[in-house]
Design a protein around this motif. Structure first.
Motif, PDB file in Angstrom:
ATOM      1  N   ALA A  55      74.587-102.995   0.947  1.00 10.76           N
ATOM      2  CA  ALA A  55      75.861-102.586   1.557  1.00 10.76           C
ATOM      3  C   ALA A  55      75.655-102.263   3.035  1.00 10.76           C
ATOM      4  N   ILE A  56      76.617-102.694   3.854  1.00  9.99           N
ATOM      5  CA  ILE A  56      76.586-102.402   5.282  1.00  9.99           C
ATOM      6  C   ILE A  56      77.950-101.858   5.678  1.00  9.99           C
ATOM      7  N   GLY A  57      77.970-100.721   6.326  1.00  9.43           N
ATOM      8  CA  GLY A  57      79.217-100.151   6.824  1.00  9.43           C
ATOM      9  C   GLY A  57      78.927 -99.245   8.000  1.00  9.43           C
ATOM     10  N   ILE A  58      79.977 -98.883   8.695  1.00  6.72           N
ATOM     11  CA  ILE A  58      79.844 -97.966   9.822  1.00  6.72           C
ATOM     12  C   ILE A  58      80.218 -96.577   9.331  1.00  6.72           C
ATOM     13  N   GLY A  59      79.263 -95.682   9.372  1.00  8.40           N
ATOM     14  CA  GLY A  59      79.484 -94.331   8.895  1.00  8.40           C
ATOM     15  C   GLY A  59      79.046 -93.305   9.919  1.00  8.40           C
ATOM     16  N   PRO A  60      78.821 -92.090   9.484  1.00 13.71           N
ATOM     17  CA  PRO A  60      78.451 -91.024  10.420  1.00 13.71           C
ATOM     18  C   PRO A  60      77.010 -91.102  10.911  1.00 13.71           C
ATOM     19  N   GLU A  61      76.180 -91.914  10.238  1.00  9.84           N
ATOM     20  CA  GLU A  61      74.785 -92.001  10.636  1.00  9.84           C
ATOM     21  C   GLU A  61      74.655 -92.744  11.979  1.00  9.84           C
ATOM     22  N   PRO A  62      73.512 -92.654  12.658  1.00 14.39           N
ATOM     23  CA  PRO A  62      73.332 -93.356  13.933  1.00 14.39           C
ATOM     24  C   PRO A  62      73.572 -94.857  13.793  1.00 14.39           C
ATOM     25  N   PRO A  63      74.051 -95.511  14.849  1.00  8.57           N
ATOM     26  CA  PRO A  63      74.401 -96.935  14.737  1.00  8.57           C
ATOM     27  C   PRO A  63      73.227 -97.822  14.386  1.00  8.57           C
ATOM     28  N   ASP A  64      71.987 -97.394  14.709  1.00  9.27           N
ATOM     29  CA  ASP A  64      70.836 -98.247  14.413  1.00  9.27           C
ATOM     30  C   ASP A  64      70.661 -98.496  12.922  1.00  9.27           C
ATOM     31  N   VAL A  65      71.152 -97.605  12.077  1.00  8.13           N
ATOM     32  CA  VAL A  65      71.068 -97.843  10.626  1.00  8.13           C
ATOM     33  C   VAL A  65      71.852 -99.098  10.266  1.00  8.13           C
ATOM     34  N   CYS A  66      73.075 -99.182  10.752  1.00  9.92           N
ATOM     35  CA  CYS A  66      73.915-100.356  10.516  1.00  9.92           C
ATOM     36  C   CYS A  66      73.354-101.580  11.231  1.00  9.92           C
ATOM     37  N   VAL A  67      72.918-101.411  12.464  1.00 12.82           N
ATOM     38  CA  VAL A  67      72.413-102.523  13.271  1.00 12.82           C
ATOM     39  C   VAL A  67      71.181-103.143  12.621  1.00 12.82           C
ATOM     40  N   ASP A  68      70.270-102.325  12.144  1.00 17.25           N
ATOM     41  CA  ASP A  68      69.057-102.856  11.512  1.00 17.25           C
ATOM     42  C   ASP A  68      69.391-103.727  10.305  1.00 17.25           C
ATOM     43  N   LEU A  69      70.357-103.304   9.515  1.00 18.51           N
ATOM     44  CA  LEU A  69      70.746-104.081   8.338  1.00 18.51           C
ATOM     45  C   LEU A  69      71.363-105.416   8.737  1.00 18.51           C
ATOM     46  N   ILE A  70      72.215-105.407   9.757  1.00 21.85           N
ATOM     47  CA  ILE A  70      72.837-106.655  10.224  1.00 21.85           C
ATOM     48  C   ILE A  70      71.780-107.609  10.754  1.00 21.85           C
ATOM     49  N   VAL A  71      70.883-107.104  11.602  1.00 21.63           N
ATOM     50  CA  VAL A  71      69.839-107.946  12.181  1.00 21.63           C
ATOM     51  C   VAL A  71      68.964-108.549  11.081  1.00 21.63           C
ATOM     52  N   SER A  72      68.593-107.750  10.104  1.00 20.46           N
ATOM     53  CA  SER A  72      67.754-108.244   9.015  1.00 20.46           C
ATOM     54  C   SER A  72      68.455-109.341   8.227  1.00 20.46           C
ATOM     55  N   LEU A  73      69.736-109.161   7.964  1.00 19.78           N
ATOM     56  CA  LEU A  73      70.478-110.152   7.187  1.00 19.78           C
ATOM     57  C   LEU A  73      70.628-111.456   7.955  1.00 19.78           C
ATOM     58  N   VAL A  74      70.963-111.379   9.236  1.00 17.60           N
ATOM     59  CA  VAL A  74      71.115-112.602  10.040  1.00 17.60           C
ATOM     60  C   VAL A  74      69.769-113.312  10.174  1.00 17.60           C
ATOM     61  N   HIS A  75      68.706-112.577  10.367  1.00 17.03           N
ATOM     62  CA  HIS A  75      67.382-113.202  10.452  1.00 17.03           C
ATOM     63  C   HIS A  75      67.034-113.917   9.155  1.00 17.03           C
ATOM     64  N   ALA A  76      67.404-113.327   8.015  1.00 17.52           N
ATOM     65  CA  ALA A  76      67.121-113.983   6.732  1.00 17.52           C
ATOM     66  C   ALA A  76      67.839-115.318   6.634  1.00 17.52           C
TER      67      ALA A  76
END
Length: 311
Positions: free
Chosen positions: A33-54
């Protein structure tokens, strides 16, 4: 070859489509799951980058892509959305980055730039519509405390109340008790209170299939499903009324884990929508939010996205 990446981030998983300039999908991938929440943006960004790289690895390609569009839960919050966009550009993932909502990417896959109404019912619920003259309207989507009527969370919460009411003797016994206890992994109805605190929105929504499955033989389950169906139909009815006039039929797409074409409440909700809004024409194909996001990526990069299919 220019490539365009689309990500749909849902409450349970994320999906990726990588498309070329002709609109042909070259690669797909799935992730958490990927969403924008209260955590720092790098949490979401890391997941997006990993998925696109895959996805790029699968076709022996390397970043950056020409553009990436991500439809994410929580993207309605402007500052957080812009922070994720900025970090993705800094990471060199794409030349152009667009972050929008999961609703918008599903709507674009259904209707492109045309009119229609999209109803989503999964863990949460909402409707989003566009009139023939371009006006937009959002109905619902106010979250578990103030809204999400007809959603998996609403159905699961109602099931918990039904089981506890039956345990108290305030209502007749319900066939929901056994499956709800089994899914929760607890031994008795009072234990559900502590379980619900731990399970959260997604865990409570996971009770919905058991409720739908019991509706044909249990009065409490039938009432819950009937209420959810009526609530969802009212979302579409309200969107259609707010966006009047419509020159003819109103295209309506159903998406999400409860009402997509291959999901258990699709037929029931479609029938309720037609009864509440006789001009509605229900799309029969399943939506692909990642494809819609990739088409939007192509669009924002200056390309020409293929039109949506109405079948």
């Amino acid at each position: 070859m220019s490539l365009f990446a689309g990500v749909e981030g849902g409450a349970t998983r994320s999906t990726l489509a990588i498309m070329d300039a002709s609109g042909t999908i070259r690669a797909r991938a799935e992730g958490p799951a990927i969403g924008i929440g209260p955590e720092p943006p790098d949490v979401c960004v890391d997941l997006i980058v990993s998925l696109v790289h895959a996805g790029l690895d699968a076709i022996d390609a390397a970043p950056p892509v020409a553009a990436v569009c991500c439809g994410l839960t929580g993207a309605g919050r402007g500052p957080e959305r812009r922070a994720v966009e900025a970090r993705l550009i800094e990471r060199g993932l794409a030349g152009v980055v667009k972050i929008t909502t999961d609703v918008e990417v599903a709507f674009f896959d259904a209707f492109a730039d045309g009119p229609g109404i999209l109803l989503i019912a999964g863990t949460g619920s909402a409707a989003w519509g566009r009139a023939p003259d371009g006006r937009n309207a959002r109905i619902g989507g106010w979250g578990p405390l103030a809204g999400d009527e007809g959603s998996g969370y609403a159905v699961g919460s109602a099931a918990l109340r039904a089981v506890l009411a039956a345990f108290d003797g305030r209502t007749d016994p319900t066939a929901l008790t056994a499956p709800v206890l089994e899914i929760a992994g607890v031994g008795a109805p009072p234990d559900l209170v502590r379980w619900a605190d731990r399970a959260g929105k997604r865990g409570i929504a996971a009770l919905a299939p058991a409720v739908i499955g019991a509706a044909a033989r249990d009065d409490a389950a039938a009432v819950i499903v009937h209420r959810a169906t009526a609530d969802l139909a009212r979302h579409v009815e309200a969107a259609a009324r707010r966006l009047e006039p419509w020159p003819g039929t109103i295209d309506v797409a159903l998406n999400g884990g409860l009402i997509a074409p291959d999901q258990p409440l699709h037929g029931t909700v479609a029938a309720a929508i037609r009864a509440a809004c006789p001009a509605a024409s229900i799309l029969t194909r399943s939506l692909d939010g990642a494809r819609g996001a990739a088409l939007l990526a192509l669009r924002v990069a200056g390309g020409s996205a293929p039109g949506a299919s109405r079948s």
